[in-house]
Design a protein around this motif. Structure first.
Motif, PDB file in Angstrom:
ATOM      1  N   ILE A 103       0.841  -1.202   0.000  1.00 35.22           N
ATOM      2  CA  ILE A 103       0.000   0.000   0.000  1.00 35.22           C
ATOM      3  C   ILE A 103       0.875   1.252   0.000  1.00 35.22           C
ATOM      4  CG2 ILE A 103      -1.523   1.396   1.447  1.00 35.22           C
ATOM      5  CD1 ILE A 103      -3.111  -0.593  -0.029  1.00 35.22           C
ATOM      6  N   ASP A 104       1.964   1.233   0.778  1.00 29.30           N
ATOM      7  CA  ASP A 104       2.889   2.372   0.777  1.00 29.30           C
ATOM      8  C   ASP A 104       3.480   2.596  -0.610  1.00 29.30           C
ATOM      9  OD1 ASP A 104       2.739   3.312   3.424  1.00 29.30           O
ATOM     10  OD2 ASP A 104       4.065   1.726   4.134  1.00 29.30           O
ATOM     11  N   TYR A 105       3.848   1.507  -1.283  1.00 26.54           N
ATOM     12  CA  TYR A 105       4.367   1.634  -2.639  1.00 26.54           C
ATOM     13  C   TYR A 105       3.298   2.177  -3.589  1.00 26.54           C
ATOM     14  CZ  TYR A 105       8.953  -0.555  -2.090  1.00 26.54           C
ATOM     15  OH  TYR A 105      10.268  -0.810  -1.751  1.00 26.54           O
ATOM     16  N   ALA A 106       2.072   1.674  -3.458  1.00 27.41           N
ATOM     17  CA  ALA A 106       0.981   2.128  -4.330  1.00 27.41           C
ATOM     18  C   ALA A 106       0.691   3.612  -4.126  1.00 27.41           C
ATOM     19  CB  ALA A 106      -0.279   1.305  -4.072  1.00 27.41           C
ATOM     20  N   LYS A 107       0.715   4.058  -2.863  1.00 27.67           N
ATOM     21  CA  LYS A 107       0.474   5.481  -2.587  1.00 27.67           C
ATOM     22  C   LYS A 107       1.616   6.344  -3.128  1.00 27.67           C
ATOM     23  CE  LYS A 107      -1.109   6.799   1.413  1.00 27.67           C
ATOM     24  NZ  LYS A 107      -1.234   6.936   2.888  1.00 27.67           N
ATOM     25  N   ALA A 108       2.837   5.862  -2.979  1.00 27.67           N
ATOM     26  CA  ALA A 108       3.991   6.612  -3.482  1.00 27.67           C
ATOM     27  C   ALA A 108       3.938   6.730  -5.002  1.00 27.67           C
ATOM     28  CB  ALA A 108       5.290   5.949  -3.033  1.00 27.67           C
ATOM     29  N   ILE A 109       3.618   5.629  -5.663  1.00 24.10           N
ATOM     30  CA  ILE A 109       3.484   5.655  -7.122  1.00 24.10           C
ATOM     31  C   ILE A 109       2.335   6.577  -7.522  1.00 24.10           C
ATOM     32  CG2 ILE A 109       2.866   4.270  -9.155  1.00 24.10           C
ATOM     33  CD1 ILE A 109       4.263   1.875  -7.698  1.00 24.10           C
ATOM     34  N   GLY A 110       1.215   6.423  -6.816  1.00 23.13           N
ATOM     35  CA  GLY A 110       0.029   7.211  -7.141  1.00 23.13           C
ATOM     36  C   GLY A 110       0.248   8.700  -6.990  1.00 23.13           C
ATOM     37  N   ILE A 111       0.925   9.119  -5.922  1.00 23.96           N
ATOM     38  CA  ILE A 111       1.097  10.557  -5.694  1.00 23.96           C
ATOM     39  C   ILE A 111       2.087  11.154  -6.692  1.00 23.96           C
ATOM     40  CG2 ILE A 111       2.987  10.598  -3.999  1.00 23.96           C
ATOM     41  CD1 ILE A 111      -0.312  12.598  -3.910  1.00 23.96           C
ATOM     42  N   LEU A 112       3.064  10.372  -7.124  1.00 21.20           N
ATOM     43  CA  LEU A 112       3.956  10.845  -8.187  1.00 21.20           C
ATOM     44  C   LEU A 112       3.164  11.036  -9.479  1.00 21.20           C
ATOM     45  CD1 LEU A 112       6.711  11.554  -9.366  1.00 21.20           C
ATOM     46  CD2 LEU A 112       7.139   9.102  -9.697  1.00 21.20           C
ATOM     47  N   LEU A 113       2.244  10.119  -9.752  1.00 23.34           N
ATOM     48  CA  LEU A 113       1.406  10.237 -10.953  1.00 23.34           C
ATOM     49  C   LEU A 113       0.499  11.461 -10.870  1.00 23.34           C
ATOM     50  CD1 LEU A 113       0.388   6.501 -11.542  1.00 23.34           C
ATOM     51  CD2 LEU A 113       2.089   7.840 -12.793  1.00 23.34           C
ATOM     52  N   VAL A 114       0.022  11.780  -9.667  1.00 24.67           N
ATOM     53  CA  VAL A 114      -0.812  12.978  -9.488  1.00 24.67           C
ATOM     54  C   VAL A 114      -0.015  14.227  -9.865  1.00 24.67           C
ATOM     55  CG1 VAL A 114      -1.929  14.469  -7.767  1.00 24.67           C
ATOM     56  CG2 VAL A 114      -2.376  12.010  -7.759  1.00 24.67           C
ATOM     57  N   VAL A 115       1.212  14.310  -9.375  1.00 23.71           N
ATOM     58  CA  VAL A 115       2.071  15.457  -9.693  1.00 23.71           C
ATOM     59  C   VAL A 115       2.355  15.502 -11.192  1.00 23.71           C
ATOM     60  CG1 VAL A 115       4.317  16.533  -9.281  1.00 23.71           C
ATOM     61  CG2 VAL A 115       3.111  15.434  -7.391  1.00 23.71           C
TER      62      VAL A 115
END
Length: 327
Positions: free
Chosen positions: A9-21
């Motif tokens: 989940i931490d990896y998914a959130k990290a990937i996701g927030i980079l994609l948001v930016v």
């Protein structure tokens, strides 16, 4: 790292927030942003649903939602208002058009009514949507048969009316009607432990690569999604969102055996990054002019994520209400 954290989940959130930016940056290849939009916000709805706990009273739910969602929404947009005042004041000092209507009046009205498109801090619409999603799913789980039927019908009617009328609902209720589908999916998968599997790495790698190829094909076939406009993209869009979720989950599961404190830090800082990245990116781009080229833009986006991750411990300690009193 605490034992309660879920590594993938931490990896998914990290990937996701980079994609948001990345989704809010200008890339010379527009297909990058289009593909990101296919699944990046549904991913955060999904993760939020996966982590959602309904074992609390309704009073506790509302109190927690106000503290962790509504207060950060208001404070973030207050910072956005002050930032726009600073920019307008600077233009006034330089003898340029201050554009007060577009810098203050329109964003202020949109923020006050919670219109997802056009607030001071655009991405904060997600916090309002999440408020609705948590209440909708809580009421569904705690309610009886008929109340569940009424909730399903209401959400579908509101979603259909929004798409056909093009009328924005107040306080991001329209985006919540679309996002709650992925929120509920994450919630159900967690309740039934459907993601508690341990596939071999080679299988996860095959799934990841296959989903990348399939996502690109769906994009080429015309899949387009924009949740800020409650556009789920029809059948192609929904399929592309599912494929994007599978892609992110598979690579996150692939990295599950490699806990990383830096990834945890990015995961924890995701709310700050979501709310503040556009302001930071604007100032950084004024100095470095990094937007445009693929590698330079990606490096700039990564820098924004790193900067806000480094700032997060200070914010969580000295201005905790800005991030919902998260640790």
């Amino acid at each position: 790292m605490g034992m309660s954290r879920i590594v993938w989940i931490d990896y998914a959130k990290a990937i996701g927030i980079l994609l948001v930016v990345m989704g809010h940056s200008y890339y010379s290849h527009p297909s990058i942003v289009y593909i990101i939009f296919l699944f990046h916000m549904p991913l955060f709805f999904f993760i939020s649903g996966y982590l959602y706990n309904v074992n609390k009273s309704y009073r506790e739910l509302i109190h927690n939602n106000i503290k962790t969602l509504l207060v950060p929404f208001l404070l973030s947009n207050l910072i956005g208002l002050l930032n726009n005042c600073l920019l307008g004041g600077t233009r006034l000092f330089l003898g340029l058009d201050t554009e007060w209507k577009h810098r203050l009046l329109i964003p202020l009205c949109n923020t006050l009514i919670g219109k997802a498109d056009g607030m001071f801090i655009g991405p904060t619409w997600f916090l309002l949507s999440l408020f609705w999603c948590k209440n909708i799913v809580y009421t569904f789980v705690k309610g009886g048969y008929w109340s569940r039927i009424i909730i399903i019908i209401t959400v579908l009617v509101l979603l259909l009316f929004r798409n056909y009328s093009n009328v924005y609902y107040p306080y991001a209720l329209d985006t919540a009607c679309a996002g709650v589908i992925w929120f509920a999916l994450g919630f159900v998968l967690r309740q039934y432990n459907l993601l508690h599997f341990d596939l071999r790495r080679q299988y996860l790698l095959i799934i990841f690569i296959g989903s990348i190829i399939l996502e690109f094909l769906l994009y080429r076939l015309g899949a387009r999604v924009n949740y800020i406009a409650t556009n789920m993209g029809g059948v192609l869009g929904i399929c592309s969102t599912i494929v994007g979720l599978i892609m992110t989950i598979s690579v996150s599961k692939l990295l599950d055996h490699f806990p990383n404190k830096y990834i945890v830090n990015v995961s924890r800082a995701s709310i700050l990054i979501m709310c503040m990245h556009m302001i930071i990116a604007n100032y950084l781009n004024l100095v470095l002019h990094y937007e445009g080229g693929l590698l330079y833009t990606f490096a700039g986006d990564l820098t924004v994520v790193i900067l806000l991750t480094l700032v997060y411990p200070f914010v969580s300690r000295y201005i905790p209400i800005l991030v919902g009193n998260r640790k």
